[in-house]
Design a protein around this motif. Structure first.
Motif, PDB file in Angstrom:
ATOM      1  N   LEU A  15       0.849  -1.202   0.000  1.00  0.00           N
ATOM      2  CA  LEU A  15       0.000   0.000   0.000  1.00  0.00           C
ATOM      3  C   LEU A  15       0.881   1.247   0.000  1.00  0.00           C
ATOM      4  CD1 LEU A  15      -2.710  -1.099   2.602  1.00  0.00           C
ATOM      5  CD2 LEU A  15      -2.996  -0.938   0.127  1.00  0.00           C
ATOM      6  N   ALA A  18       3.068   1.607  -3.315  1.00  0.00           N
ATOM      7  CA  ALA A  18       2.228   1.869  -4.504  1.00  0.00           C
ATOM      8  C   ALA A  18       1.759   3.315  -4.509  1.00  0.00           C
ATOM      9  CB  ALA A  18       1.030   0.916  -4.524  1.00  0.00           C
ATOM     10  N   SER A  98      -5.405 -10.332  -3.166  1.00  0.00           N
ATOM     11  CA  SER A  98      -5.133 -11.760  -2.997  1.00  0.00           C
ATOM     12  C   SER A  98      -5.642 -12.267  -1.644  1.00  0.00           C
ATOM     13  CB  SER A  98      -3.632 -12.002  -3.090  1.00  0.00           C
ATOM     14  OG  SER A  98      -3.380 -13.346  -2.750  1.00  0.00           O
ATOM     15  N   LYS A 189      -5.730 -12.441 -14.541  1.00  0.00           N
ATOM     16  CA  LYS A 189      -5.150 -11.108 -14.697  1.00  0.00           C
ATOM     17  C   LYS A 189      -3.654 -11.105 -14.441  1.00  0.00           C
ATOM     18  CE  LYS A 189      -5.892  -7.980 -11.428  1.00  0.00           C
ATOM     19  NZ  LYS A 189      -4.604  -7.797 -10.707  1.00  0.00           N
ATOM     20  N   VAL A 191      -0.494  -8.445 -13.237  1.00  0.00           N
ATOM     21  CA  VAL A 191      -0.491  -7.406 -12.198  1.00  0.00           C
ATOM     22  C   VAL A 191       0.335  -6.196 -12.625  1.00  0.00           C
ATOM     23  CG1 VAL A 191      -0.914  -9.085 -10.367  1.00  0.00           C
ATOM     24  CG2 VAL A 191       1.451  -8.453 -10.944  1.00  0.00           C
ATOM     25  N   GLY A 218       1.430   1.677 -15.333  1.00  0.00           N
ATOM     26  CA  GLY A 218       1.002   2.237 -14.049  1.00  0.00           C
ATOM     27  C   GLY A 218       1.844   1.637 -12.943  1.00  0.00           C
ATOM     28  N   SER A 262      -6.467  -3.348 -17.763  1.00  0.00           N
ATOM     29  CA  SER A 262      -6.009  -2.591 -16.600  1.00  0.00           C
ATOM     30  C   SER A 262      -4.508  -2.413 -16.704  1.00  0.00           C
ATOM     31  CB  SER A 262      -6.400  -3.280 -15.292  1.00  0.00           C
ATOM     32  OG  SER A 262      -5.631  -4.442 -15.126  1.00  0.00           O
ATOM     33  N   GLY A 264      -2.184   1.214 -15.583  1.00  0.00           N
ATOM     34  CA  GLY A 264      -1.868   2.559 -16.038  1.00  0.00           C
ATOM     35  C   GLY A 264      -3.041   3.355 -16.565  1.00  0.00           C
ATOM     36  N   ALA A 285      -6.370   0.410 -10.308  1.00  0.00           N
ATOM     37  CA  ALA A 285      -5.927   0.015  -8.966  1.00  0.00           C
ATOM     38  C   ALA A 285      -5.203   1.191  -8.305  1.00  0.00           C
ATOM     39  CB  ALA A 285      -5.037  -1.225  -9.049  1.00  0.00           C
TER      40      ALA A 285
END
Ligand code: FNR
Length: 347
Positions: A15, A18, A98, A189, A191, A218, A262, A264, A285
């Motif tokens: 967290l 990112a 996850s 997906k 990541v 991203g 997904s 960016g 995200a």
């Protein structure tokens, strides 16, 4: 075996790092190489724009969703709660991060279950890795009463982590078993490193309903994992993989599997670009995470409302009454993307 406590610390690190990445922004990612041709007489009436889409056979109120991020620590539970409140207020589908920590330690269930509690009638996706058994996949889906299951592919992240997985050869078989038995549509997906057309075709053959290309542009998990370890080589594998735009151009060559985008996505215009490149919906995200952590849930709700309003405006002037119509727009693709298309023989 990695303990639930260690996983919890890792989730909190993710967290933090990112959000740091998103403070620097992602100007100049490949979405900037995609332009709509403007046709001055193409416009329609704004009231005729309808944002609803069908994904995995189910109706979504918007072609925008909050992608899987977190769960497994107290802090992650709080963030999940705020993301879910924003999703419920705006009608967005939302995915859990996850659920490995829950599968190891049931006491962490509430840090994930909060998604369903705050978004009782919404489209909620559970999220697991490709190592788990079909029975574990079912437990993850049941906890959230999930409408679909995301399986994430994160080999780059795992190989960088000293404590990460080193066994990947069984992933295709596991995905096939889960898809055949879990009872909800499976979305596989990446990541942030992208899915190639070969991978997307394989996923289709394994029985996967939807591929989320999860491309570069991203959040960069190589950079996040490198930052987490003092003394690590800071640039190892950063920037690896294909951008979301390049992935979508490749995906258009694969029939028989639905594709969402997904990686960016920074704005309503990026959502429109992703839909125009053939995605059924676009996921966000890191950008939404940084807004909710920096400025709170009301700011995230306001941002999502603004994006949906701007997307409606863009569709109005392009003359597209549904998100699917965007795929018929005239596009100009330049920059690095056209060089990539030449190398991969994409027309
Ligand atoms: C993620 N992502 C992610 N994906 C997943 O499938 N399971 C997970 O547990 C996580 N965890 C996670 C944590 C944090 C803090 C972030 C920001 C992201 C990846 C995410 O779903 C997405 O694929 C990438 O972040 C790329 O999209 P953005 O961030 O560029 O919009």
């Amino acid at each position: 075996m990695t303990s639930a406590h260690t996983i919890g610390n890792r989730k909190d690190d993710h967290l933090r790092y990112a959000v740091d990445q998103h403070h620097h922004g992602f100007d100049g990612n490949d979405f900037d190489s995609v332009r709509f041709v403007h046709h001055a007489l193409a416009g329609i009436d704004r009231a005729d724009v309808d944002l609803t889409v069908k994904v995995a056979g189910m109706r979504w109120a918007t072609p925008l969703y909050i992608n899987g991020m977190t769960g497994g620590s107290r802090r992650a539970g709080t963030v999940n709660r705020e993301l879910a409140i924003a999703a419920a207020e705006t009608g967005l589908p939302i995915a859990s991060g996850s659920m490995s920590a829950f599968l190891r330690d049931r006491s962490l269930a509430d840090t994930y279950r909060v998604l369903r509690r705050e978004h009782p009638h919404g489209f909620v996706m559970a999220n697991v890795n490709a190592n788990i058994t079909p029975e574990e996949a079912r437990r993850a889906v049941d906890l959230l009463e999930a409408d679909a299951l995301q399986i994430h592919l994160n080999a780059i992240q795992e190989i960088i982590m000293p404590e990460g997985d080193r066994h990947f050869s069984h992933w295709p078989r596991r995905i096939e078993h889960i898809a055949a038995s879990v009872g909800v549509p499976v979305i596989v997906k990446e990541v942030g490193f992208g899915l190639s057309r070969e991978t997307i075709a394989l996923l289709r053959d394994l029985g996967v309903a939807v591929a989320d290309v999860g491309g570069r542009g991203g959040t960069d998990f190589a950079a996040i994992e490198n930052s987490r370890r003092p003394g690590a080589e800071l640039s190892f594998l950063e920037g690896w993989g294909q951008s979301t735009v390049c992935c979508l151009l490749e995906a258009a060559q694969v029939r028989g599997i639905e594709v969402v985008a997904s990686g960016g996505v920074r704005s309503a215009l990026d959502v429109a670009r992703a839909l125009a490149l053939g995605a059924s919906a676009a996921g966000v995200a890191g950008k939404f995470l940084s807004i909710v952590i920096d400025d709170g849930v009301d700011a995230l709700i306001a941002t999502i409302r603004k994006w949906l309003d701007q997307l409606t405006s863009i569709m109005t002037v392009l003359g597209t009454s549904t998100p699917a119509d965007l795929a018929r727009c005239d596009l100009l693709v330049g920059g690095n993307v056209s060089a990539y298309c030449g190398l991969r023989e994409i027309e």
